[in-house]
Design an enzyme around this catalytic site. Structure first.
Site, short mmCIF file in Angstrom:
data_model
loop_
_atom_site.label_atom_id
_atom_site.label_comp_id
_atom_site.label_asym_id
_atom_site.label_seq_id
_atom_site.Cartn_x
_atom_site.Cartn_y
_atom_site.Cartn_z
N LYS A 14 -43.29 14.27 95.31
CA LYS A 14 -43.81 15.97 95.03
C LYS A 14 -45.03 15.77 95.12
O LYS A 14 -45.62 17.43 95.96
CB LYS A 14 -43.37 16.27 93.31
CG LYS A 14 -41.47 15.79 93.51
CD LYS A 14 -41.75 16.14 92.15
CE LYS A 14 -42.59 15.93 90.93
NZ LYS A 14 -42.13 13.95 90.50
N ARG A 89 -38.95 19.66 83.42
CA ARG A 89 -38.40 19.04 83.22
C ARG A 89 -37.38 18.92 82.27
O ARG A 89 -36.57 18.06 82.49
CB ARG A 89 -39.63 17.99 83.02
CG ARG A 89 -40.08 16.98 83.80
CD ARG A 89 -41.30 16.20 83.54
NE ARG A 89 -41.37 14.55 84.47
CZ ARG A 89 -41.82 14.95 85.41
NH1 ARG A 89 -43.50 16.16 85.52
NH2 ARG A 89 -42.33 13.44 85.59
N ARG A 128 -48.70 2.43 94.32
CA ARG A 128 -49.98 4.13 93.33
C ARG A 128 -50.26 3.40 92.63
O ARG A 128 -52.04 3.27 92.60
CB ARG A 128 -48.77 4.67 92.79
CG ARG A 128 -49.80 6.19 93.13
CD ARG A 128 -48.79 7.41 93.13
NE ARG A 128 -48.13 7.30 91.39
CZ ARG A 128 -47.64 8.41 91.22
NH1 ARG A 128 -47.00 9.43 91.93
NH2 ARG A 128 -46.52 9.16 90.00
N ARG A 134 -53.99 4.31 88.01
CA ARG A 134 -52.55 5.55 87.04
C ARG A 134 -52.14 4.25 85.64
O ARG A 134 -51.39 3.81 86.73
CB ARG A 134 -51.69 6.07 87.75
CG ARG A 134 -52.00 7.47 86.92
CD ARG A 134 -51.31 8.29 88.10
NE ARG A 134 -49.73 8.77 87.19
CZ ARG A 134 -49.01 9.34 87.48
NH1 ARG A 134 -49.20 10.25 88.79
NH2 ARG A 134 -48.07 9.71 86.97
N ARG A 146 -39.24 6.41 82.52
CA ARG A 146 -39.78 7.73 83.05
C ARG A 146 -38.55 7.94 83.87
O ARG A 146 -37.72 9.15 83.59
CB ARG A 146 -41.15 7.96 84.12
CG ARG A 146 -42.56 7.58 83.07
CD ARG A 146 -43.20 6.72 84.20
NE ARG A 146 -43.80 7.69 85.37
CZ ARG A 146 -44.37 7.59 86.33
NH1 ARG A 146 -44.63 6.47 85.87
NH2 ARG A 146 -44.90 7.96 86.87
P1 ADP Z 1 -44.44 11.09 87.78
O1 ADP Z 1 -43.50 12.31 88.65
O2 ADP Z 1 -44.44 10.19 88.98
O3 ADP Z 1 -43.75 10.78 86.76
P2 ADP Z 1 -46.78 12.85 87.05
O4 ADP Z 1 -47.42 13.32 86.83
O5 ADP Z 1 -45.69 14.49 87.13
O6 ADP Z 1 -45.59 12.12 87.23
O7 ADP Z 1 -45.92 13.20 84.94
C1 ADP Z 1 -46.28 12.17 85.17
C2 ADP Z 1 -46.62 12.11 82.70
O8 ADP Z 1 -46.17 13.82 82.20
C3 ADP Z 1 -44.75 11.96 82.69
O9 ADP Z 1 -44.46 11.04 82.16
C4 ADP Z 1 -43.96 13.01 80.94
O10 ADP Z 1 -45.51 12.16 80.07
C5 ADP Z 1 -45.48 13.69 81.61
N1 ADP Z 1 -44.87 15.35 81.58
C6 ADP Z 1 -45.67 16.16 82.91
N2 ADP Z 1 -44.90 17.51 83.78
C7 ADP Z 1 -43.88 17.32 81.91
C8 ADP Z 1 -43.57 18.02 81.85
N3 ADP Z 1 -43.04 19.29 82.25
N4 ADP Z 1 -43.08 17.85 80.66
C9 ADP Z 1 -42.79 16.25 79.92
N5 ADP Z 1 -43.90 15.83 80.04
C10 ADP Z 1 -44.75 16.07 81.40
#
Ligand code: ADP
Length: 190
Positions: A14, A89, A128, A134, A146
């Site tokens: 994404k 999400r 990554r 990270r 996740r």
């Molecule tokens: P990825 O899609 O690779 O898991 P992100 O950077 O989008 O990575 O998200 C990392 C973490 O941030 C998620 O595992 C969650 O804990 C938190 N997070 C990000 N966006 C949201 C969201 N919209 N709602 C709830 N938690 C979120």
């Protein structure tokens, strides 16, 4: 306005595709993950709270991310449109987003969902993790949490957008350029 939800499990690409699309379509990229990581770097109260959850692979509370998106929309009122990456999400987040956009007399144009199998996701995330450092990308147990959060709470949103005839699925395997081309084909038909 062109408002896209770029959708898919962690590691689907994404963020990578967002970078390509913001340039060609002149959009503002809103990634809740990036915003949360900025809060962590700045050691804000919100960031410190969020880190505890993110490091376990658990979603942060809806009201936190909804508030973040609300203020970003306010800050970019003159934009051509937005790419929402990692948001919504949950169903609650999707409903809140519809309301926020309606207040601005606009709506989601499409959800573009990238499809990648679990084995490939785990491989990409571990790679990554090595490069970026990270913490949530370095441990298979966190990664699998996740993916399971995604399957339980997030994947059902495909139905939510499909019911509005806004869902477009794109195969997320192949080169970055291949996928960008496929995504652009979808956007050009909107
Ligand atoms: P990825 O899609 O690779 O898991 P992100 O950077 O989008 O990575 O998200 C990392 C973490 O941030 C998620 O595992 C969650 O804990 C938190 N997070 C990000 N966006 C949201 C969201 N919209 N709602 C709830 N938690 C979120």
């Amino acid at each position: 306005m062109l408002n896209l939800v770029l959708f898919g499990p962690p590691g689907a690409g994404k963020g990578t595709q967002s970078e390509m699309l913001i340039k060609t379509h002149n959009l503002v990229h809103l990634s809740t993950g990036d915003i949360l990581r900025k809060e962590i770097t700045n050691k804000t109260k919100l960031g410190l709270e969020a880190k505890k959850l993110m490091d376990q692979g658990i979603l942060v509370p809806d009201n936190v991310v909804i508030g973040m998106i609300d203020s970003q929309l306010e800050n970019n009122i003159k934009s051509n449109g937005f790419i929402f990456d990692g948001f919504p999400r949950t169903k609650e987040q999707a409903l809140a987003l519809d309301k926020l956009l309606l207040k601005k007399n606009t709506a989601i144009s499409a959800m573009i969902s990238l499809k990648v199998d679990d084995q490939e996701l785990i491989k990409r995330l571990l790679e990554r993790g090595e490069i970026s450092g990270r913490s949530d990308d370095q441990n298979e147990e966190i990664i699998s949490n996740r993916i399971s959060e995604y399957n339980k709470k997030t994947a059902p949103l495909k139905l939510f957008y499909n019911n509005q005839q806004k869902l477009y699925e794109v195969n997320g395997l192949g080169t970055i350029n291949d996928i960008t081309m496929k995504v652009n084909t979808v956007i050009n038909k909107l």
